[in-house]
Motif scaffolding. Structure first.
Motif, PDB file in Angstrom:
ATOM      1  N   VAL A 132       0.733  -1.271  -0.045  1.00 36.88           N
ATOM      2  CA  VAL A 132       0.201   0.043   0.082  1.00 36.88           C
ATOM      3  C   VAL A 132       0.866   0.999   0.105  1.00 36.88           C
ATOM      4  O   VAL A 132       0.619   2.085  -0.585  1.00 36.88           O
ATOM      5  CB  VAL A 132      -0.772  -0.135   1.189  1.00 36.88           C
ATOM      6  CG1 VAL A 132      -1.580   1.216   1.409  1.00 36.88           C
ATOM      7  CG2 VAL A 132      -1.762  -1.196   1.239  1.00 36.88           C
ATOM      8  N   LYS A 157      15.593  17.428  -5.280  1.00 39.52           N
ATOM      9  CA  LYS A 157      14.533  16.292  -4.792  1.00 39.52           C
ATOM     10  C   LYS A 157      13.056  16.293  -5.672  1.00 39.52           C
ATOM     11  O   LYS A 157      12.637  15.542  -6.106  1.00 39.52           O
ATOM     12  CB  LYS A 157      14.070  16.389  -3.253  1.00 39.52           C
ATOM     13  CG  LYS A 157      13.553  15.194  -2.675  1.00 39.52           C
ATOM     14  CD  LYS A 157      13.821  15.064  -1.254  1.00 39.52           C
ATOM     15  CE  LYS A 157      13.405  16.284  -0.353  1.00 39.52           C
ATOM     16  NZ  LYS A 157      13.514  16.166   1.233  1.00 39.52           N
ATOM     17  N   VAL A 158      12.798  17.608  -5.574  1.00 33.77           N
ATOM     18  CA  VAL A 158      11.306  18.014  -6.121  1.00 33.77           C
ATOM     19  C   VAL A 158      11.624  17.615  -7.709  1.00 33.77           C
ATOM     20  O   VAL A 158      10.593  16.839  -8.352  1.00 33.77           O
ATOM     21  CB  VAL A 158      10.729  19.207  -6.072  1.00 33.77           C
ATOM     22  CG1 VAL A 158       9.699  19.561  -6.896  1.00 33.77           C
ATOM     23  CG2 VAL A 158      10.294  19.424  -4.310  1.00 33.77           C
ATOM     24  N   LEU A 178      11.698  13.838  -8.333  1.00 26.67           N
ATOM     25  CA  LEU A 178      10.377  13.001  -8.132  1.00 26.67           C
ATOM     26  C   LEU A 178       9.379  13.568  -8.844  1.00 26.67           C
ATOM     27  O   LEU A 178       8.628  12.458  -9.366  1.00 26.67           O
ATOM     28  CB  LEU A 178       9.962  13.392  -6.606  1.00 26.67           C
ATOM     29  CG  LEU A 178      10.919  12.812  -5.505  1.00 26.67           C
ATOM     30  CD1 LEU A 178      10.428  13.203  -4.075  1.00 26.67           C
ATOM     31  CD2 LEU A 178      10.640  11.129  -5.529  1.00 26.67           C
ATOM     32  N   ALA A 179       9.219  14.540  -9.202  1.00 29.82           N
ATOM     33  CA  ALA A 179       8.058  14.960 -10.033  1.00 29.82           C
ATOM     34  C   ALA A 179       8.488  16.370 -10.819  1.00 29.82           C
ATOM     35  O   ALA A 179       8.160  17.499 -10.460  1.00 29.82           O
ATOM     36  CB  ALA A 179       6.764  15.206  -9.108  1.00 29.82           C
ATOM     37  N   PHE A 181      16.118  20.741  -1.612  1.00 32.61           N
ATOM     38  CA  PHE A 181      14.811  20.441  -1.837  1.00 32.61           C
ATOM     39  C   PHE A 181      14.497  20.762  -3.438  1.00 32.61           C
ATOM     40  O   PHE A 181      13.727  19.859  -3.767  1.00 32.61           O
ATOM     41  CB  PHE A 181      14.191  21.654  -1.100  1.00 32.61           C
ATOM     42  CG  PHE A 181      12.772  21.568  -1.310  1.00 32.61           C
ATOM     43  CD1 PHE A 181      11.908  20.668  -0.535  1.00 32.61           C
ATOM     44  CD2 PHE A 181      12.023  22.459  -1.914  1.00 32.61           C
ATOM     45  CE1 PHE A 181      10.510  20.481  -0.688  1.00 32.61           C
ATOM     46  CE2 PHE A 181      10.668  22.446  -2.083  1.00 32.61           C
ATOM     47  CZ  PHE A 181       9.903  21.311  -1.443  1.00 32.61           C
ATOM     48  N   PRO A 197       6.914  17.848 -13.416  1.00 33.77           N
ATOM     49  CA  PRO A 197       5.857  18.853 -13.282  1.00 33.77           C
ATOM     50  C   PRO A 197       5.632  19.734 -12.123  1.00 33.77           C
ATOM     51  O   PRO A 197       5.200  20.923 -12.278  1.00 33.77           O
ATOM     52  CB  PRO A 197       4.498  18.156 -13.830  1.00 33.77           C
ATOM     53  CG  PRO A 197       5.078  16.817 -14.180  1.00 33.77           C
ATOM     54  CD  PRO A 197       6.261  16.362 -13.467  1.00 33.77           C
ATOM     55  N   ALA A 198       6.051  19.250 -11.067  1.00 37.23           N
ATOM     56  CA  ALA A 198       5.728  19.690  -9.677  1.00 37.23           C
ATOM     57  C   ALA A 198       6.774  20.760  -9.663  1.00 37.23           C
ATOM     58  O   ALA A 198       6.581  21.959  -8.999  1.00 37.23           O
ATOM     59  CB  ALA A 198       5.682  18.844  -8.505  1.00 37.23           C
ATOM     60  N   ARG A 239      -1.243 -19.384  -1.217  1.00 33.55           N
ATOM     61  CA  ARG A 239      -2.267 -20.342  -0.715  1.00 33.55           C
ATOM     62  C   ARG A 239      -3.187 -20.660  -1.677  1.00 33.55           C
ATOM     63  O   ARG A 239      -3.738 -20.008  -2.335  1.00 33.55           O
ATOM     64  CB  ARG A 239      -2.660 -19.895   0.645  1.00 33.55           C
ATOM     65  CG  ARG A 239      -3.081 -18.452   0.668  1.00 33.55           C
ATOM     66  CD  ARG A 239      -3.383 -18.191   2.004  1.00 33.55           C
ATOM     67  NE  ARG A 239      -3.515 -16.559   1.904  1.00 33.55           N
ATOM     68  CZ  ARG A 239      -4.240 -15.819   2.708  1.00 33.55           C
ATOM     69  NH1 ARG A 239      -5.360 -16.553   3.061  1.00 33.55           N
ATOM     70  NH2 ARG A 239      -4.381 -14.619   2.572  1.00 33.55           N
ATOM     71  N   ILE A 263      -6.645 -20.817  -3.178  1.00 31.69           N
ATOM     72  CA  ILE A 263      -7.810 -19.893  -3.058  1.00 31.69           C
ATOM     73  C   ILE A 263      -9.183 -20.584  -3.285  1.00 31.69           C
ATOM     74  O   ILE A 263      -9.222 -21.271  -4.128  1.00 31.69           O
ATOM     75  CB  ILE A 263      -7.361 -18.669  -3.920  1.00 31.69           C
ATOM     76  CG1 ILE A 263      -6.259 -17.872  -3.474  1.00 31.69           C
ATOM     77  CG2 ILE A 263      -9.016 -17.754  -4.087  1.00 31.69           C
ATOM     78  CD1 ILE A 263      -5.817 -17.212  -4.792  1.00 31.69           C
ATOM     79  N   ALA A 264      -9.940 -20.162  -2.389  1.00 28.77           N
ATOM     80  CA  ALA A 264     -11.369 -21.019  -2.276  1.00 28.77           C
ATOM     81  C   ALA A 264     -12.165 -20.445  -3.832  1.00 28.77           C
ATOM     82  O   ALA A 264     -12.185 -19.165  -3.983  1.00 28.77           O
ATOM     83  CB  ALA A 264     -12.324 -20.316  -1.169  1.00 28.77           C
ATOM     84  N   GLY A 265     -12.470 -21.343  -4.362  1.00 20.49           N
ATOM     85  CA  GLY A 265     -13.355 -21.114  -5.686  1.00 20.49           C
ATOM     86  C   GLY A 265     -12.519 -20.895  -6.949  1.00 20.49           C
ATOM     87  O   GLY A 265     -12.951 -21.025  -7.996  1.00 20.49           O
ATOM     88  N   ALA A 266     -10.971 -20.844  -6.463  1.00 20.48           N
ATOM     89  CA  ALA A 266     -10.208 -20.663  -7.963  1.00 20.48           C
ATOM     90  C   ALA A 266      -9.955 -21.907  -8.488  1.00 20.48           C
ATOM     91  O   ALA A 266      -9.872 -23.011  -7.810  1.00 20.48           O
ATOM     92  CB  ALA A 266      -8.919 -19.907  -7.435  1.00 20.48           C
ATOM     93  N   ARG A 267      -9.846 -22.123  -9.668  1.00 16.58           N
ATOM     94  CA  ARG A 267      -9.600 -23.332 -10.428  1.00 16.58           C
ATOM     95  C   ARG A 267      -8.257 -23.495 -11.101  1.00 16.58           C
ATOM     96  O   ARG A 267      -7.762 -22.229 -11.444  1.00 16.58           O
ATOM     97  CB  ARG A 267     -10.574 -23.657 -11.650  1.00 16.58           C
ATOM     98  CG  ARG A 267     -11.876 -23.757 -11.115  1.00 16.58           C
ATOM     99  CD  ARG A 267     -12.225 -25.177 -11.072  1.00 16.58           C
ATOM    100  NE  ARG A 267     -13.449 -25.412 -10.034  1.00 16.58           N
ATOM    101  CZ  ARG A 267     -14.642 -25.256 -10.372  1.00 16.58           C
ATOM    102  NH1 ARG A 267     -15.061 -25.085 -11.508  1.00 16.58           N
ATOM    103  NH2 ARG A 267     -15.696 -25.387  -9.227  1.00 16.58           N
ATOM    104  N   ARG A 324       9.326   1.699   4.447  1.00 10.29           N
ATOM    105  CA  ARG A 324      10.295   2.650   4.808  1.00 10.29           C
ATOM    106  C   ARG A 324      11.742   1.647   5.379  1.00 10.29           C
ATOM    107  O   ARG A 324      12.865   2.151   5.301  1.00 10.29           O
ATOM    108  CB  ARG A 324      10.051   3.733   5.769  1.00 10.29           C
ATOM    109  CG  ARG A 324       9.125   4.613   5.365  1.00 10.29           C
ATOM    110  CD  ARG A 324       9.358   6.132   5.648  1.00 10.29           C
ATOM    111  NE  ARG A 324       8.934   6.930   4.828  1.00 10.29           N
ATOM    112  CZ  ARG A 324       8.853   8.312   4.650  1.00 10.29           C
ATOM    113  NH1 ARG A 324       9.554   8.800   5.755  1.00 10.29           N
ATOM    114  NH2 ARG A 324       8.219   9.071   4.054  1.00 10.29           N
TER     115      ARG A 324
END
Lengths: 500, 360
Positions: free
Chosen positions: B11, B228-229, B232-233, B225, B235-236, B354, B356-360, B15
């Motif tokens: 997600v 770094k910007v 990383l980006a 700074f 356009p920014a 692992r 998976i239920a229902g997976a074939r 770090r």
């Protein structure tokens, strides 16, 4: 009849927060169900679970009565589920046809392009399969996404805010499409913040709040106010009324022309535009018609333009961003991620981005930036863990509130805003619009580019329509209908200047 | 066929893994290295001991570690500045050689009667030489939008040939029995030794000063700074009003100057003259060092020590175990390979598949 999709007690936890709390929901074949909720209510998480992007911590999922484990989008597609994301997942350097081909079984590109054009025509999605994605605007990209989903002939179609960038006529047609799909037995899950749309097109509406399913209602039996109340848990803030006459010209554009440049798809053809102090000027139009070029030319990101841009009489056509900002011009770009904010950096650092005083003397003044970030979070009710949270960790609406807040807090004299409330929920959108109106009252000259006509009619003192790099005559919102503006979006406005 | 382990996107980037990854890569490099010793018919433990432990058993060993890590640190911190700004300078080796040529050219002017003022003059010339070499890349990129990866890399070979041409021609030592090398520099132009009885010179101190300065610059200063910007980006960065051109020039000139300094320190330090091979690939190894050190000045110091150890260990393995000195390059390659593999774990989470239920 067995439900096409049935969720039982679906639960997902991210650290401290319960994104989905034991949600049970059924969607019948041929049913259009709206999922309504504020940002952070858990809509996106729920949809990602159904589409196999996120695995639930608990709960069961049934498709056509059979329990399934959806562990990947590929599995979801095999089950007949297609999804149109709010943030696009397209490869920039590939053509539209190539992008669409990636998700489908092998097929000659020519045949695929033909099928795409056929579908596009049927649903008024206006795309060119041979174009490359990096040449497209946000609106065009969304149309590609919808088309791509339809190409798989899905049995369950999930749409995350699909209408935010479509012309009113195109929205009508899309709804027609959805109704036709529903009549063919396709189930549709439809995420939207627009209450009137939900009332128009959906059969049932599931309202999420704080990760819980708080109600499943018949949208026709609800009013927009009652839906909003269900969603927010309180009455939404109302929009302040317009008043005060506009003052002197703050931003003056004459003959702005970029037809000599080669690097942009959408050229500007000699635009003339004045924005006065204490006035909100709205620019309507389907994105990709030159709005991005106009904003780049006004903000100072694109200096290679002809014609002139004046700020309070000073010629700034060739002036860099920093000089324009010093003269009081501020800008909220359309794209939040990577343009208006750097996702990997903290909110504190994102404050430093456009607050030039925090970069004085060669050092970054982090303590001041932290205080300012905290103040912005507080004043604009940004939901986050604090100034050290990365911009990327915020939901779209919260990040937008932060970015708009950052520019408003600087007390601009001229404010450019591109898509102020795109992908932002009702509560946050109302808050942002109220801030714009308060700013207008304080004498700021505001230029709003938006594809949301309701928003422009609500905010603007004068309205222009942009089409293929040209600007329509200006009108007062009270003097023109939404349908007429829709026609103007195709460039069909009266050629003689309307007298105001 | 599917592997029993699947990689699931995280997600948010992990770090902890950002720093655990280089450590894990070092451990894996050592394991693979031990296997390598075994395959070459050596006792793996004995091999690792010679490679990693013996260099550190003596005071002299430590001083050599400092000496060898000096050019690595100087090149790598400069590259970190570039890489943070998405400026892909691959030619630190060429800038190092250009610095050695410029610094060496000044050093050759010193006579028996010259004063120690020659030391700063040599260093300044070296830094300017490296910066000038990097400026070619900056100019071509700025003016013609030439790809800086290709340009900076190709300029390495130009610099190498320029150096070879000089030491075989104009700067060749007339009393050098025809060897392609310059005469030895006079003491006035040689780098002062800081640890008596060793070869460790002021270069190491300069490298640490550079680390501290860049730490401050990247962490606290506006220019850091902006870099770094911009990295990383982009356009920014344009949105904020940062000049891409200025940042490009700044990053390349700074890293060029630091690499050039490293070259001058080598020539007027342990080598003491100009030879066709001033550097055993420090400028290239520094690319690996910069990434292992997470583009952070302090991380780079530690990564430089590891890489310097590989250089010294390679020499020892050659002299004591009779193994080829190419071992150093193999270890460097292994380290980069494992680092890139481990970095996947920053953005992805390994999970056991692992059923998976229902997976074939």
């Amino acid at each position: 009849m067995t439900a096409r999709l049935a969720l039982q007690g679906v639960t997902k936890r991210y650290g401290e927060t319960l994104a989905n709390d034991a949600i049970s929901l059924e969607v019948m074949p041929g049913e259009i169900v709206a999922v309504l909720g504020e940002n952070g209510a858990g809509k996106s998480t729920l949809m990602k679970i159904v589409y196999g992007v996120v695995r639930p911590d608990a709960g069961r999922i049934f498709i056509d009565g059979r329990e399934v484990g959806i562990d990947s989008p590929a599995r979801a597609r095999a089950l007949g589920i297609a999804m149109v994301f709010q943030h696009f997942v397209l490869f920039d350097s590939l053509t539209l046809a190539e992008n669409v081909a990636l998700g489908l079984p092998p097929e000659p590109l020519a045949a695929l392009s033909a099928r795409m054009l056929e579908l596009a025509q049927r649903y008024d999605l206006e795309v060119d399969p041979a174009k490359r994605v990096h040449d497209l605007s946000v609106g065009e990209r969304q149309r590609v996404e919808i088309l791509r989903a339809l190409m798989t002939a899905p049995r369950l179609l999930i749409l995350d805010e699909p209408t935010s960038v479509l012309k009113p006529q195109a929205i009508d047609r899309l709804f027609g499409t959805l109704e036709r799909l529903a009549a063919d037995g396709v189930s549709v899950l439809f995420i939207s913040h627009k209450l009137d749309e939900i009332r128009r097109v959906t059969h049932r509406c599931a309202v999420l709040r704080g990760g819980r399913l708080v109600a499943t209602v018949d949208p026709l039996k609800e009013t927009e106010a009652s839906l909003a109340r269900l969603m927010i848990g309180a009455d939404p803030p109302s929009i302040a009324a317009h008043e005060s006459p506009p003052g002197d010209v703050a931003l003056s554009v004459t003959g702005l022309d970029t037809t000599h440049a080669t690097e942009r798809q959408h050229w500007l053809h000699g635009l003339d535009l004045d924005v006065r102090r204490g006035e909100i000027v709205g620019i309507a139009g389907v994105s990709g018609n030159g709005q991005a070029a106009l904003m780049a030319a006004l903000s100072g990101e694109w200096l290679d333009v002809k014609g002139s841009v004046r700020l309070f009489g000073d010629d700034v056509t060739r002036a860099p961003t920093l000089r324009r900002r010093a003269l009081g011009l501020r800008y909220v770009p359309e794209e939040r991620l990577g343009h208006g904010a750097v996702t990997a950096l903290s909110l504190l650092e994102n404050v430093v981005l456009t607050r030039d005083a925090l970069r004085r003397g060669g050092f970054v003044h982090a303590n001041e930036a932290r205080r300012l970030a905290a103040r912005l979070i507080d004043r604009f009710a940004v939901r986050t863990t604090g100034p050290d949270a990365t911009a990327g960790s915020l939901s779209g609406g919260n990040l937008q509130k932060f970015i708009v807040g950052r520019e408003i807090e600087a007390q601009p004299l001229v404010l450019l805003v591109n898509q102020p409330t795109w992908g932002v929920d009702v509560g946050a959108a109302a808050a942002i619009r109220n801030e714009l109106i308060a700013l207008r009252k304080a004498g700021c000259a505001i230029l709003v580019v938006s594809e949301d006509l309701d928003e422009l009619f609500e905010l603007s003192d004068r309205l222009f329509v942009m089409s293929k790099g040209r600007l329509s005559p200006g009108v007062r919102p009270g003097e023109i209908s939404v349908q007429e503006v829709g026609r103007w979006m195709s460039g069909l406005w009266p050629q003689k200047e309307l007298q105001e | 066929m599917t592997l029993p382990i699947a990689l699931v996107p995280r997600v948010a980037p992990a770090r902890a893994m950002q720093w655990a990854s280089p450590l894990l890569a070092i451990v894996l490099t050592l394991l693979a290295g031990a296997l390598l010793f075994a395959l070459m018919g050596q006792d793996p433990l004995q091999g690792l001991k010679v490679f990693l432990w013996d260099p550190l058993a003596t005071r002299r060993g430590w001083s050599e570690l400092g000496l060898k890590s000096t050019p690595l640190i100087l090149c790598a911190v400069g590259l970190a500045v570039c890489f943070r700004a998405n400026v892909w300078n691959i030619g630190a080796e060429g800038q190092l050689i250009a610095g050695a040529i410029a610094g060496g050219g000044i050093a050759l002017l010193a006579t028996r009667d010259s004063t120690r003022m020659f030391v700063p003059a040599v260093l300044a010339a070296a830094a300017l030489g490296g910066a000038a070499w990097a400026a070619i890349t900056a100019w071509l990129r700025d003016r013609f939008n030439a790809n800086e990866i290709l340009v900076s890399l190709m300029l390495v070979y130009v610099a190498q040939l320029l150096l070879a041409w000089l030491v075989q021609g104009a700067w060749k030592d007339p009393e050098g029995f025809g060897f392609p090398q310059s005469k030895l520099f006079e003491t006035a132009a040689r780098m002062p030794i800081v640890l008596a009885g060793t070869r460790l010179n002021i270069g190491f101190m300069l490298a640490l000063v550079a680390v501290a300065a860049l730490w401050l610059m990247l962490g606290r200063m506006v220019i850091g700074f902006q870099l770094k910007v911009a990295g990383l980006a982009p356009p920014a960065a344009r949105y904020a009003g940062f000049s891409e051109r200025r940042l490009l020039w700044f990053a390349l000139l700074l890293s060029g100057a630091l690499a050039g300094l490293a070259g001058g320190l080598e020539a007027a330090g342990p080598i003491g003259q100009l030879t066709p091979t001033i550097s055993p690939g420090y400028g290239f190894a520094a690319i690996i060092v910069a990434f292992v050190g997470r583009l952070h000045p302090v991380g780079i110091v530690f990564a430089s020590f590891v890489m310097a150890l590989f250089y010294i260990g390679g020499e020892l393995a050659q002299s004591r175990l009779g193994l080829p000195s190419a071992l150093t390059g193999v270890y460097q390659g292994l380290l980069l390979f494992f680092l890139l593999a481990c970095d996947t774990l920053i953005l992805y989470r390994p999970v056991w598949r692992r059923p998976i239920a229902g997976a074939r």
